[in-house]
Design a protein around this motif. Sequence first.
Motif, PDB file in Angstrom:
ATOM      1  N   TYR A  35      52.250  22.861  36.583  1.00  0.00           N
ATOM      2  CA  TYR A  35      50.824  22.427  35.980  1.00  0.00           C
ATOM      3  C   TYR A  35      49.741  22.671  37.439  1.00  0.00           C
ATOM      4  O   TYR A  35      50.034  21.787  38.385  1.00  0.00           O
ATOM      5  CB  TYR A  35      50.911  20.884  35.609  1.00  0.00           C
ATOM      6  N   VAL A  36      48.609  23.194  37.097  1.00  0.00           N
ATOM      7  CA  VAL A  36      47.784  23.241  38.057  1.00  0.00           C
ATOM      8  C   VAL A  36      46.677  22.692  37.678  1.00  0.00           C
ATOM      9  O   VAL A  36      45.864  22.573  36.524  1.00  0.00           O
ATOM     10  CB  VAL A  36      47.386  24.638  38.353  1.00  0.00           C
ATOM     11  N   GLY A  37      46.005  21.556  38.654  1.00  0.00           N
ATOM     12  CA  GLY A  37      45.002  20.831  38.359  1.00  0.00           C
ATOM     13  C   GLY A  37      44.097  20.250  39.485  1.00  0.00           C
ATOM     14  O   GLY A  37      44.565  21.274  40.606  1.00  0.00           O
ATOM     15  N   SER A  38      43.358  19.239  39.346  1.00  0.00           N
ATOM     16  CA  SER A  38      42.398  18.937  40.640  1.00  0.00           C
ATOM     17  C   SER A  38      43.234  17.673  41.199  1.00  0.00           C
ATOM     18  O   SER A  38      43.588  16.821  40.346  1.00  0.00           O
ATOM     19  CB  SER A  38      41.042  18.794  40.349  1.00  0.00           C
ATOM     20  N   SER A  39      43.214  17.701  42.566  1.00  0.00           N
ATOM     21  CA  SER A  39      43.602  16.300  43.176  1.00  0.00           C
ATOM     22  C   SER A  39      42.733  15.055  42.705  1.00  0.00           C
ATOM     23  O   SER A  39      43.271  14.081  42.848  1.00  0.00           O
ATOM     24  CB  SER A  39      43.847  16.541  44.604  1.00  0.00           C
ATOM     25  N   LYS A  40      41.550  15.512  42.390  1.00  0.00           N
ATOM     26  CA  LYS A  40      40.544  14.306  42.155  1.00  0.00           C
ATOM     27  C   LYS A  40      40.591  13.756  40.438  1.00  0.00           C
ATOM     28  O   LYS A  40      39.993  12.809  40.345  1.00  0.00           O
ATOM     29  CB  LYS A  40      39.266  14.646  42.603  1.00  0.00           C
ATOM     30  N   GLY A  41      41.136  14.668  39.864  1.00  0.00           N
ATOM     31  CA  GLY A  41      41.095  14.346  38.395  1.00  0.00           C
ATOM     32  C   GLY A  41      42.517  13.363  37.845  1.00  0.00           C
ATOM     33  O   GLY A  41      43.362  13.311  38.745  1.00  0.00           O
ATOM     34  N   VAL A  81      40.301  30.990  42.838  1.00  0.00           N
ATOM     35  CA  VAL A  81      40.834  32.250  42.251  1.00  0.00           C
ATOM     36  C   VAL A  81      41.696  32.763  43.234  1.00  0.00           C
ATOM     37  O   VAL A  81      42.917  32.916  42.864  1.00  0.00           O
ATOM     38  CB  VAL A  81      39.953  33.393  41.905  1.00  0.00           C
ATOM     39  N   ARG A  82      41.435  32.916  44.491  1.00  0.00           N
ATOM     40  CA  ARG A  82      42.372  33.514  45.620  1.00  0.00           C
ATOM     41  C   ARG A  82      43.735  32.501  45.560  1.00  0.00           C
ATOM     42  O   ARG A  82      44.724  33.161  45.793  1.00  0.00           O
ATOM     43  CB  ARG A  82      41.722  33.304  46.949  1.00  0.00           C
ATOM     44  N   GLU A  83      43.532  31.146  45.592  1.00  0.00           N
ATOM     45  CA  GLU A  83      44.484  30.108  45.516  1.00  0.00           C
ATOM     46  C   GLU A  83      45.392  30.221  44.418  1.00  0.00           C
ATOM     47  O   GLU A  83      46.638  30.234  44.357  1.00  0.00           O
ATOM     48  CB  GLU A  83      44.004  28.775  45.769  1.00  0.00           C
ATOM     49  N   SER A  84      44.663  30.481  43.158  1.00  0.00           N
ATOM     50  CA  SER A  84      45.554  30.594  41.953  1.00  0.00           C
ATOM     51  C   SER A  84      46.257  31.724  41.987  1.00  0.00           C
ATOM     52  O   SER A  84      47.451  31.705  41.334  1.00  0.00           O
ATOM     53  CB  SER A  84      44.651  30.434  40.717  1.00  0.00           C
ATOM     54  N   LYS A  85      45.791  32.864  42.494  1.00  0.00           N
ATOM     55  CA  LYS A  85      46.536  34.055  42.186  1.00  0.00           C
ATOM     56  C   LYS A  85      48.027  33.854  43.403  1.00  0.00           C
ATOM     57  O   LYS A  85      49.101  34.459  42.729  1.00  0.00           O
ATOM     58  CB  LYS A  85      45.824  35.120  42.867  1.00  0.00           C
ATOM     59  N   MET A  87      49.596  31.189  43.879  1.00  0.00           N
ATOM     60  CA  MET A  87      50.495  30.210  43.092  1.00  0.00           C
ATOM     61  C   MET A  87      51.122  31.095  41.706  1.00  0.00           C
ATOM     62  O   MET A  87      52.199  30.905  41.489  1.00  0.00           O
ATOM     63  CB  MET A  87      49.590  29.186  42.247  1.00  0.00           C
ATOM     64  N   ILE A  88      50.410  31.800  41.267  1.00  0.00           N
ATOM     65  CA  ILE A  88      50.819  32.799  40.008  1.00  0.00           C
ATOM     66  C   ILE A  88      51.791  33.686  40.651  1.00  0.00           C
ATOM     67  O   ILE A  88      52.910  33.892  39.982  1.00  0.00           O
ATOM     68  CB  ILE A  88      49.768  33.257  39.319  1.00  0.00           C
ATOM     69  N   ARG A  89      51.696  34.284  41.674  1.00  0.00           N
ATOM     70  CA  ARG A  89      52.513  35.174  42.259  1.00  0.00           C
ATOM     71  C   ARG A  89      53.913  34.652  42.704  1.00  0.00           C
ATOM     72  O   ARG A  89      54.966  35.115  42.510  1.00  0.00           O
ATOM     73  CB  ARG A  89      52.084  36.037  43.588  1.00  0.00           C
ATOM     74  N   ASP A  90      53.934  33.389  43.405  1.00  0.00           N
ATOM     75  CA  ASP A  90      54.924  32.771  43.697  1.00  0.00           C
ATOM     76  C   ASP A  90      55.840  32.129  42.347  1.00  0.00           C
ATOM     77  O   ASP A  90      56.997  32.019  42.397  1.00  0.00           O
ATOM     78  CB  ASP A  90      54.598  31.543  44.476  1.00  0.00           C
ATOM     79  N   VAL A 108      43.128  30.522  34.945  1.00  0.00           N
ATOM     80  CA  VAL A 108      43.345  31.417  33.622  1.00  0.00           C
ATOM     81  C   VAL A 108      42.715  32.754  34.133  1.00  0.00           C
ATOM     82  O   VAL A 108      43.130  33.659  33.801  1.00  0.00           O
ATOM     83  CB  VAL A 108      42.799  30.901  32.319  1.00  0.00           C
ATOM     84  N   PHE A 109      41.485  32.742  34.670  1.00  0.00           N
ATOM     85  CA  PHE A 109      40.918  34.052  35.083  1.00  0.00           C
ATOM     86  C   PHE A 109      41.799  34.688  36.038  1.00  0.00           C
ATOM     87  O   PHE A 109      41.871  35.910  35.970  1.00  0.00           O
ATOM     88  CB  PHE A 109      39.496  33.697  35.869  1.00  0.00           C
ATOM     89  N   ALA A 110      42.416  34.054  37.085  1.00  0.00           N
ATOM     90  CA  ALA A 110      43.288  34.583  38.056  1.00  0.00           C
ATOM     91  C   ALA A 110      44.355  35.474  37.385  1.00  0.00           C
ATOM     92  O   ALA A 110      44.980  36.451  37.721  1.00  0.00           O
ATOM     93  CB  ALA A 110      43.639  33.869  39.169  1.00  0.00           C
TER      94      ALA A 110
END
Length: 369
Positions: A35-41, A81-85, A87-90, A108-110
Amino acid sequence: MRVLISGGGTGGHIYPALSIIKEIKQQEPDSVFLYVGSSKGLEADIVPRENIPFQSIEVSGFRRKLSLDNLKTIYRFIKSVRESKKMIRDFKPNIVIGTGGYVCGPVVFAAARLGIPTLIHEQNVIPGLTNKFLSRFSSAIAVSFEGSASFFNHSTIEITGNPRATEVAQASRKEGRASLNLPLTKKIILIVGGSRGAKAINLAFLEMINQLPKLKDCHFVYVTGDVHYNEIREQVEKKGASIEQVTLKPFVYNMPDVLAATDLIVNRAGASFLAEITSLGIPSILIPSPYVTNNHQEKNARWLEEKGAAKVILEKELNGDILYQSIAQLMQDENELKKMSTASRQVGYPEAAHHIYQLMKKIVQNEKH
């Protein structure tokens, strides 16, 4: 199945995501999730409690007026987006699912840029900005209301309903009444102001409380929100109202069962809550919050009203007399209450989570071919 899911900011985005995860686990117990979210949410607290692996990115929403803050938003989006890519690759997911909120935008964009199948779910009648943006890149779109499909220009749109409905549809009326210690002879009117309460609903309830004895066969269960509980209880006692006819709760942990025991509900018009009440066919008096983005709660409420499942009172028109009269008219008209209950059930999607699971599987299989 390896599933990366993202959604956050409010419970309306988080709980549908958790319902989807629960359904996938039931269908494929060996599935792995991130699950990818925000640390503030809210998701930063809620998701780890469910023992679901959680990672965070930082992102913010665009302001609707020209602002220098929008430049910062663009920078955060590109960075996310760069960080998400990474995470997705890993993680190497078979699919990435977004359930709304700014945080799922870069995720989702990444995924789409990396050629990973993607699915977005829209809870509200009027789509949010994030899902409108993501609809151009997603493999498919799932919507909660039939009226939402026209806002998207996409070849694969399915009306699935809101996955929160699936969990609530299995709730027990008997257990709900037992938890409230109420007899079967009483009709239950549930009033909910949200987890943090709603000042306007609180005031209207206090204004009408001395009229409650007129509805002899009814019992009122009022979920005040933690912040307002002590104040409301003091006010109720000061007014000399019969506590025997009112149950005050700061929060309800078994809300599905309490909903199953409810004959009429008064509440806001958040999408997840509407999914829950329609899955059980509960008639409602909706008081949409005017403080939400794009006034989406009123649009949700009006849609349900058009279907004959709800009555709408705008907050600016709300007072104790109007609320009492609205409740009394329905509780004294059994035929109208039954018609609303039928209409509510007809627009509900108790199998929503399974429909989304099936759509997810179809997307993944199509990508393989």
